[in-house]
Write a protein that holds these residues in place. Structure first.
Motif, PDB file in Angstrom:
ATOM      1  N   ARG A  22      -3.098  11.940  -3.857  1.00  0.00           N
ATOM      2  CA  ARG A  22      -2.957  12.974  -2.823  1.00  0.00           C
ATOM      3  C   ARG A  22      -1.694  13.801  -3.036  1.00  0.00           C
ATOM      4  NH1 ARG A  22      -1.426  13.256   2.753  1.00  0.00           N
ATOM      5  NH2 ARG A  22      -0.105  11.403   2.598  1.00  0.00           N
TER       6      ARG A  22
ATOM      7  N   SER B 128       2.202   2.157   4.721  1.00  0.00           N
ATOM      8  CA  SER B 128       1.119   2.729   5.514  1.00  0.00           C
ATOM      9  C   SER B 128       1.700   3.469   6.701  1.00  0.00           C
ATOM     10  CB  SER B 128       0.198   1.605   6.006  1.00  0.00           C
ATOM     11  OG  SER B 128      -0.698   2.116   6.975  1.00  0.00           O
ATOM     12  N   PRO B 129       0.992   4.484   7.180  1.00  0.00           N
ATOM     13  CA  PRO B 129       1.409   5.085   8.455  1.00  0.00           C
ATOM     14  C   PRO B 129       1.243   4.098   9.613  1.00  0.00           C
ATOM     15  CG  PRO B 129      -0.108   6.519   7.264  1.00  0.00           C
ATOM     16  CD  PRO B 129      -0.138   5.185   6.572  1.00  0.00           C
ATOM     17  N   SER B 130       0.420   3.081   9.424  1.00  0.00           N
ATOM     18  CA  SER B 130       0.188   2.123  10.514  1.00  0.00           C
ATOM     19  C   SER B 130       1.229   1.005  10.492  1.00  0.00           C
ATOM     20  CB  SER B 130      -1.215   1.518  10.416  1.00  0.00           C
ATOM     21  OG  SER B 130      -1.179   0.321   9.664  1.00  0.00           O
TER      22      SER B 130
ATOM     23  N   SER C 150       1.116  12.736  -0.875  1.00  0.00           N
ATOM     24  CA  SER C 150       1.112  11.264  -0.767  1.00  0.00           C
ATOM     25  C   SER C 150       2.483  10.683  -0.428  1.00  0.00           C
ATOM     26  CB  SER C 150       0.640  10.693  -2.111  1.00  0.00           C
ATOM     27  OG  SER C 150       1.040   9.345  -2.241  1.00  0.00           O
ATOM     28  N   TYR C 151       2.512   9.809   0.579  1.00  0.00           N
ATOM     29  CA  TYR C 151       3.763   9.105   0.909  1.00  0.00           C
ATOM     30  C   TYR C 151       4.148   8.149  -0.222  1.00  0.00           C
ATOM     31  CZ  TYR C 151       2.571  10.869   5.532  1.00  0.00           C
ATOM     32  OH  TYR C 151       2.242  11.690   6.584  1.00  0.00           O
ATOM     33  N   SER C 152       3.140   7.572  -0.859  1.00  0.00           N
ATOM     34  CA  SER C 152       3.433   6.648  -1.969  1.00  0.00           C
ATOM     35  C   SER C 152       4.117   7.401  -3.109  1.00  0.00           C
ATOM     36  CB  SER C 152       2.129   6.010  -2.482  1.00  0.00           C
ATOM     37  OG  SER C 152       1.413   5.437  -1.415  1.00  0.00           O
TER      38      SER C 152
ATOM     39  N   PRO D  37      -0.555   2.282  -1.286  1.00  0.00           N
ATOM     40  CA  PRO D  37      -1.082   2.414   0.064  1.00  0.00           C
ATOM     41  C   PRO D  37      -2.286   1.470   0.200  1.00  0.00           C
ATOM     42  CG  PRO D  37      -1.815   4.287  -1.272  1.00  0.00           C
ATOM     43  CD  PRO D  37      -1.068   3.330  -2.178  1.00  0.00           C
ATOM     44  N   GLU D  38      -2.990   1.540   1.293  1.00  0.00           N
ATOM     45  CA  GLU D  38      -4.135   0.649   1.509  1.00  0.00           C
ATOM     46  C   GLU D  38      -5.358   1.483   1.839  1.00  0.00           C
ATOM     47  OE1 GLU D  38      -4.020  -3.387   3.628  1.00  0.00           O
ATOM     48  OE2 GLU D  38      -4.533  -1.995   5.247  1.00  0.00           O
ATOM     49  N   TYR D  39      -6.461   1.169   1.154  1.00  0.00           N
ATOM     50  CA  TYR D  39      -7.750   1.778   1.499  1.00  0.00           C
ATOM     51  C   TYR D  39      -8.673   0.647   1.937  1.00  0.00           C
ATOM     52  CZ  TYR D  39      -6.995   6.526  -0.458  1.00  0.00           C
ATOM     53  OH  TYR D  39      -6.571   7.815  -0.701  1.00  0.00           O
ATOM     54  N   ASN D  40      -9.109   0.715   3.164  1.00  0.00           N
ATOM     55  CA  ASN D  40     -10.071  -0.274   3.678  1.00  0.00           C
ATOM     56  C   ASN D  40      -9.627  -1.701   3.389  1.00  0.00           C
ATOM     57  OD1 ASN D  40     -11.858   1.741   4.771  1.00  0.00           O
ATOM     58  ND2 ASN D  40     -12.312   2.278   2.656  1.00  0.00           N
ATOM     59  N   ARG D  41      -8.375  -1.928   3.733  1.00  0.00           N
ATOM     60  CA  ARG D  41      -7.736  -3.253   3.631  1.00  0.00           C
ATOM     61  C   ARG D  41      -7.609  -3.768   2.197  1.00  0.00           C
ATOM     62  NH1 ARG D  41      -6.015  -1.911   7.711  1.00  0.00           N
ATOM     63  NH2 ARG D  41      -6.435  -2.714   9.783  1.00  0.00           N
TER      64      ARG D  41
ATOM     65  N   SER E 238      -1.921   6.599  -5.369  1.00  0.00           N
ATOM     66  CA  SER E 238      -2.550   7.697  -4.631  1.00  0.00           C
ATOM     67  C   SER E 238      -2.470   8.958  -5.474  1.00  0.00           C
ATOM     68  CB  SER E 238      -1.819   7.948  -3.308  1.00  0.00           C
ATOM     69  OG  SER E 238      -2.312   9.123  -2.681  1.00  0.00           O
TER      70      SER E 238
HETATM   71  C1  LIG Z   1     -10.584   5.870   2.460  1.00  0.00           C
HETATM   72  C2  LIG Z   1      -9.357   5.515   3.270  1.00  0.00           C
HETATM   73  C3  LIG Z   1      -9.205   4.239   3.732  1.00  0.00           C
HETATM   74  C4  LIG Z   1      -8.057   3.883   4.445  1.00  0.00           C
HETATM   75  N1  LIG Z   1      -7.881   2.584   4.843  1.00  0.00           N
HETATM   76  C5  LIG Z   1      -6.695   2.203   5.368  1.00  0.00           C
HETATM   77  C6  LIG Z   1      -6.423   0.821   5.602  1.00  0.00           C
HETATM   78  O1  LIG Z   1      -7.216  -0.067   5.359  1.00  0.00           O
HETATM   79  N2  LIG Z   1      -5.196   0.497   6.088  1.00  0.00           N
HETATM   80  C7  LIG Z   1      -4.239   1.428   6.367  1.00  0.00           C
HETATM   81  O2  LIG Z   1      -3.157   1.062   6.785  1.00  0.00           O
HETATM   82  N3  LIG Z   1      -4.486   2.748   6.151  1.00  0.00           N
HETATM   83  C8  LIG Z   1      -5.679   3.149   5.658  1.00  0.00           C
HETATM   84  N4  LIG Z   1      -5.914   4.478   5.386  1.00  0.00           N
HETATM   85  C9  LIG Z   1      -4.879   5.489   5.728  1.00  0.00           C
HETATM   86  C10 LIG Z   1      -3.849   5.585   4.617  1.00  0.00           C
HETATM   87  O3  LIG Z   1      -2.850   4.610   4.852  1.00  0.00           O
HETATM   88  C11 LIG Z   1      -3.215   6.971   4.617  1.00  0.00           C
HETATM   89  O4  LIG Z   1      -4.202   7.945   4.350  1.00  0.00           O
HETATM   90  C12 LIG Z   1      -2.079   7.064   3.603  1.00  0.00           C
HETATM   91  O5  LIG Z   1      -1.369   8.244   3.844  1.00  0.00           O
HETATM   92  C13 LIG Z   1      -2.583   7.006   2.156  1.00  0.00           C
HETATM   93  O6  LIG Z   1      -1.508   6.862   1.253  1.00  0.00           O
HETATM   94  P1  LIG Z   1      -0.791   8.109   0.544  1.00  0.00           P
HETATM   95  O7  LIG Z   1      -0.021   8.824   1.632  1.00  0.00           O
HETATM   96  O8  LIG Z   1       0.091   7.514  -0.469  1.00  0.00           O
HETATM   97  O9  LIG Z   1      -1.862   8.995  -0.023  1.00  0.00           O
HETATM   98  C14 LIG Z   1      -7.064   4.857   4.706  1.00  0.00           C
HETATM   99  C15 LIG Z   1      -7.247   6.167   4.224  1.00  0.00           C
HETATM  100  C16 LIG Z   1      -8.365   6.483   3.520  1.00  0.00           C
HETATM  101  C17 LIG Z   1      -8.524   7.901   2.987  1.00  0.00           C
END
Ligand SMILES: Cc1cc2nc3c(=O)[nH]c(=O)nc-3n(C[C@H](O)[C@H](O)[C@H](O)COP(=O)(O)O)c2cc1C
Length: 190
Positions: A13, A115-117, A16-18, A78-82, A11
Motif C-alpha cells: 500500500r 495494526s491500527p487496532s 502503508s504504516y508498515s 501488518p495483519e490480514y484476517n488474523r 504491505s
Molecule cells: C484484507 C484485509 C484484512 C485485514 N485484516 C485485519 C486483521 O485481521 N487484523 C487487523 O488488525 N487488521 C486487519 N486489517 C486492517 C489492517 O491492519 C490495515 O489495513 C493496515 O493499515 C494494513 O497495513 P499497512 O498500513 O502496512 O498497509 C485488514 C485489512 C485488509 C485490507
C-alpha cells in the motif's frame, strides 16, 4: 564491509504504516550495520514451475539475489484476517526455493507487528514465526514487538513522532542488534 540487515514490510500500500515503520528504522541502525529496505512489490505469486522448468521470472531471481546479500532480517508485518499478508508469505515461499537454496537459512531475524487496532497483529506475528521455525530463521524472542494504534504514530510527512513508541522501537532495534551479533546460528539445512 558492513553486514546488511534487510527490512521487509508486508504491505504494498502506498501509505502503508508498515512501510513507514520500515523507513523509520533506517535511522535507528548502529554504525557497524547497514539497514536496507527490500521491496516486495515486483515479486510474482510463487509457482513451483519457476523451479521445475526453465524460465524463472526476472523479478524472482532479482529478489533471491537481493536476499543473498542480506545477513539478517527485520520483518514488519501488518495483519490480514488474523494472519500474515499474502505478499509477505509469498516472499517467504519464493525465497525458500529452489529446494536446498533457501535465502532465509540461519539469518537472525526479528518480527515487528503493527495494526491500527488494539490487537497489534498478534495473529500475523505468530503465524509468521511458525514459518520462520521451519525456515531455520532464528527469531528474537524478547522484546516482542506489537504496535497497536499504528495510525496515530506518524506526523503529516509520514515520519515517526517522538515519544514512547519511538523510544521502544529503538530499544527493540538495539536488542535485535545484540541478537544478530551473537553469531551462534548454524546452517542446519542447505
Ligand atoms: C484484507 C484485509 C484484512 C485485514 N485484516 C485485519 C486483521 O485481521 N487484523 C487487523 O488488525 N487488521 C486487519 N486489517 C486492517 C489492517 O491492519 C490495515 O489495513 C493496515 O493499515 C494494513 O497495513 P499497512 O498500513 O502496512 O498497509 C485488514 C485489512 C485488509 C485490507
Amino acid at each position: 564491509m558492513k553486514n546488511v540487515i534487510g527490512i521487509l514490510a508486508g504491505s504494498l500500500r502506498r501509505e502503508s504504516y508498515s512501510k513507514k515503520l520500515a523507513n523509520a528504522l533506517l535511522s535507528m541502525a548502529p554504525d557497524e550495520l547497514e539497514f536496507r529496505i527490500i521491496s516486495l512489490a515486483d515479486i510474482p505469486i510463487y509457482n513451483q514451475d519457476f523451479d521445475d522448468h526453465p524460465g524463472v521470472p526476472k523479478a524472482v531471481t532479482a529478489f533471491r539475489k537481493e536476499m543473498e546479500q542480506v545477513d539478517g532480517i527485520i520483518f514488519i508485518t501488518p495483519e490480514y484476517n488474523r494472519s500474515v499478508p499474502a505478499v509477505l508469505k509469498n516472499a517467504l515461499d519464493v525465497g525458500s526455493r529452489p529446494y536446498g537454496k533457501s535465502v532465509w537459512n540461519a539469518k537472525p531475524a526479528a518480527v515487528f507487528s503493527n495494526s491500527p487496532s488494539n490487537l497489534s497483529a498478534f495473529g500475523a506475528n505468530h503465524h509468521l514465526r511458525q514459518s520462520l521455525v521451519f525456515l531455520n530463521v532464528p527469531t528474537m524472542q524478547q522484546p516482542e514487538v506489537y504496535l497497536p494504534k499504528v495510525n496515530e504514530l506518524f506526523d503529516e510527512s509520514g515520519n515517526l513522532k517522538e515519544g514512547s513508541t519511538k523510544d521502544f522501537l529503538q530499544k527493540a532495534v538495539n536488542a535485535y542488534v545484540e541478537w544478530f551479533n551473537k553469531k551462534i546460528f548454524k546452517r542446519w539445512k542447505n
